[in-house]
Design a protein around this motif. Structure first.
Motif, mmCIF file in Angstrom:
data_model
loop_
_atom_site.group_PDB
_atom_site.id
_atom_site.type_symbol
_atom_site.label_atom_id
_atom_site.label_comp_id
_atom_site.label_asym_id
_atom_site.label_seq_id
_atom_site.Cartn_x
_atom_site.Cartn_y
_atom_site.Cartn_z
ATOM 1 N N UNK A 275 61.022 85.659 50.995
ATOM 2 C CA UNK A 275 61.600 84.757 50.079
ATOM 3 C C UNK A 275 62.686 85.245 49.295
ATOM 4 N N UNK A 276 62.636 86.498 48.824
ATOM 5 C CA UNK A 276 63.435 87.112 47.867
ATOM 6 C C UNK A 276 64.733 87.601 48.562
ATOM 7 N N UNK A 277 64.621 87.640 49.854
ATOM 8 C CA UNK A 277 65.619 88.350 50.630
ATOM 9 C C UNK A 277 65.781 89.751 50.596
ATOM 10 N N UNK A 278 64.391 90.374 50.299
ATOM 11 C CA UNK A 278 64.364 91.842 50.021
ATOM 12 C C UNK A 278 64.035 92.407 51.436
ATOM 13 N N UNK A 279 63.429 91.620 52.312
ATOM 14 C CA UNK A 279 63.241 92.010 53.797
ATOM 15 C C UNK A 279 63.748 91.020 54.700
ATOM 16 N N UNK A 280 64.054 91.584 55.701
ATOM 17 C CA UNK A 280 64.442 90.760 56.872
ATOM 18 C C UNK A 280 63.248 90.233 57.666
ATOM 19 N N UNK A 281 63.124 89.032 57.887
ATOM 20 C CA UNK A 281 62.302 88.267 58.872
ATOM 21 C C UNK A 281 62.276 88.370 60.071
ATOM 22 N N UNK B 235 54.492 90.495 51.409
ATOM 23 C CA UNK B 235 55.586 90.433 52.286
ATOM 24 C C UNK B 235 56.188 88.944 52.212
ATOM 25 N N UNK B 236 55.345 88.008 52.217
ATOM 26 C CA UNK B 236 56.077 86.754 52.326
ATOM 27 C C UNK B 236 57.063 86.485 51.048
ATOM 28 N N UNK B 237 56.461 86.912 49.837
ATOM 29 C CA UNK B 237 57.358 86.941 48.579
ATOM 30 C C UNK B 237 58.547 87.855 48.878
ATOM 31 N N UNK B 238 58.585 89.018 49.759
ATOM 32 C CA UNK B 238 59.840 89.765 49.985
ATOM 33 C C UNK B 238 60.765 89.168 50.785
ATOM 34 N N UNK C 185 51.136 77.651 47.760
ATOM 35 C CA UNK C 185 51.282 78.871 47.072
ATOM 36 C C UNK C 185 51.653 80.051 48.180
ATOM 37 N N UNK C 186 52.121 81.193 47.730
ATOM 38 C CA UNK C 186 52.190 82.261 48.607
ATOM 39 C C UNK C 186 50.731 82.645 49.096
#
Length: 124
Positions: A47-53, A42-45, A26-27
């Motif tokens: 995964x959703x492409x809302x934040x650059x890794x 942060x991990x969710x963001x 899970x997250x």
């Protein structure tokens, strides 16, 4: 073909999610494996492409996931390299998609083939 920033973020996020789900995490599990240095949000963001890794975060996630590289998560690994044939890419995808027992079996077969001088093993 030009890849937009949003599309790149999404592709990276898809890799992170696929790696997490392939391990049945899970997250919250993944966040805990990072020592809570990366929050669930942060991990969710990512995964959703809302934040650059970032490279640093990719390394943290790769370590937490155990058997995936930061390069893979960022989409810059060998299976994306020019010259990698489709059989190699399929083998790598199968390895990543299976569980620990399946990965062990694939490695056993690959190593035994290389040890006995299989074509392409470099022992010809």
């Amino acid at each position: 073909m030009r890849v937009t920033g949003r599309a790149l973020n999404r592709a990276i996020g898809d890799r992170v999610r696929a790696a997490r789900l392939a391990r049945g995490l899970s997250l919250a599990d993944l966040s805990a494996r990072t020592g809570d240095s990366l929050s669930v949000s942060r991990i969710s963001h990512y995964e959703l492409g809302q934040r650059r890794l970032s490279i640093e975060a990719a390394r943290t996630l790769a370590t937490a996931l155990g058997d995936v590289s930061a390069a893979h998560l960022l989409g810059v690994d060998a299976d994306d390299a020019p010259g990698a044939d489709s059989a190699e890419a399929r083998l790598l995808a199968a390895f990543r998609a299976t569980d620990a027992e399946g990965r062990h079996r694939l490695l056993t077969v690959a190593v035994s083939g290389a040890d006995c001088g299989a074509p392409g093993s470099g022992s010809e």
